[in-house]
Design an enzyme around this catalytic site. Sequence first.
Site, PDB file in Angstrom:
ATOM      1  N   ALA A  58       0.839  -1.016   0.115  1.00  0.00           N
ATOM      2  CA  ALA A  58      -0.199  -0.116  -0.007  1.00  0.00           C
ATOM      3  C   ALA A  58       0.847   1.439   0.125  1.00  0.00           C
ATOM      4  O   ALA A  58       1.657   1.487   0.980  1.00  0.00           O
ATOM      5  CB  ALA A  58      -0.975   0.065   1.117  1.00  0.00           C
ATOM      6  N   HIS A  98      -7.945   1.701   0.771  1.00  0.00           N
ATOM      7  CA  HIS A  98      -8.469   1.918  -0.704  1.00  0.00           C
ATOM      8  C   HIS A  98      -8.268   0.431  -0.953  1.00  0.00           C
ATOM      9  O   HIS A  98      -7.224  -0.294  -0.553  1.00  0.00           O
ATOM     10  CB  HIS A  98      -7.553   2.819  -1.432  1.00  0.00           C
ATOM     11  CG  HIS A  98      -6.076   2.610  -1.297  1.00  0.00           C
ATOM     12  ND1 HIS A  98      -5.171   2.966  -0.417  1.00  0.00           N
ATOM     13  CD2 HIS A  98      -5.428   2.058  -2.463  1.00  0.00           C
ATOM     14  CE1 HIS A  98      -4.185   2.658  -0.703  1.00  0.00           C
ATOM     15  NE2 HIS A  98      -3.904   1.930  -2.053  1.00  0.00           N
TER      16      HIS A  98
END
Length: 345
Positions: free
Chosen positions: A159, A165
Amino acid sequence: MPELRKDPIVGRWVIISTERGKRPSSFGDVSRRVAATMCPFCPGHESNTPPEILSYRDSATEPNQPGWHLRVIPNKYPALVIEGGLSREPEGIYDKMHGIGAHEVIIETDNHGHDIVDMDDRAVRDIFWAYKERMVDLERDHRFKYILVFKNHGEAAGASLEHAHSQLIATPIIPKRVAEEMEGARRYYSFKERCIFCDIIRQEIQEDVRVVADYDAFIAVQPFAPRFPFETWLIPKTHQSSYLELSDAEYIVLARAMKDTLLRLKIALNDPPFNYILHTRPVSNEPHEYYHWHFEIIPKLTKVAGFEWGSGFYINPTTPEAAAEFLKKIDPKKDITEDKSEAAG
Ligand SMILES: [Zn+2]
Ligand SMILES: [Zn+2]
Ligand SMILES: [Zn+2]
């Protein structure tokens, strides 16, 4: 323009995407743990991202303005690009094509500090609903053969930003991993005339040594031969070859099941970095009897090293039976009431 190149020996495609080398997070001097005031995924910073493709927002608010609780945007540093033709061509004995595809980011919440495990069930449902909406839309583009949804949580799992997300990449070829899984399932079906995943679910429920949690419509299990410690699969219990076969009402059931499974992993392993991926049948494939969609959740606890790279073997230090027993005993509800003042609404 990114390029897809095929390894002529094993048939694996790679994406050569130099644009991605330029993204800020690939340089060491930019902290991924940016404060909410700097975060491009936080409300108020909509102009720092490409214009949104989809958002779930308060009715009186404008696109690309605050007022949303979920946004889907094109990835600012896409691995594949949406414009252009495939122009598949040889180069001597080699194969290549333009790196055409869609690369989108699903910003799961407007709350910088929240993740799936902190969100209420309906907000989690919206994440899974957004996957579906984007998949339905992208399936209309005939250049795409597969749509892979995945989530990277934590820096070690890839990430580049902390704000919760997930991502979606539509590719013009069926990824090798998916093709192998489908081929194995098809072979099993050709002599058993049963779906291997349905058979696994039946046996796991019966033996009850690798089941993490049984959610009625879904089951979370440790696979018999997991590559990684605490690798967990979340599978619908009734036969469905595509994620898009879920009924509208089932998305909330999936949301609760995923949230519960992730919460167990979070408590058991002290909020580990993890990836989850959605394996579903390829675009414009008819529903069929042999493949069965599922999520694979992989906590990042070990490193893939020389032996794994060289051999395709994985050395897993934890038995799936021990992992299942451990995860099963955890009470996720207890953790919620103790640690979180659950957001109302
Ligand atoms: Zn943020
Ligand atoms: Zn099945
Ligand atoms: Zn799979």
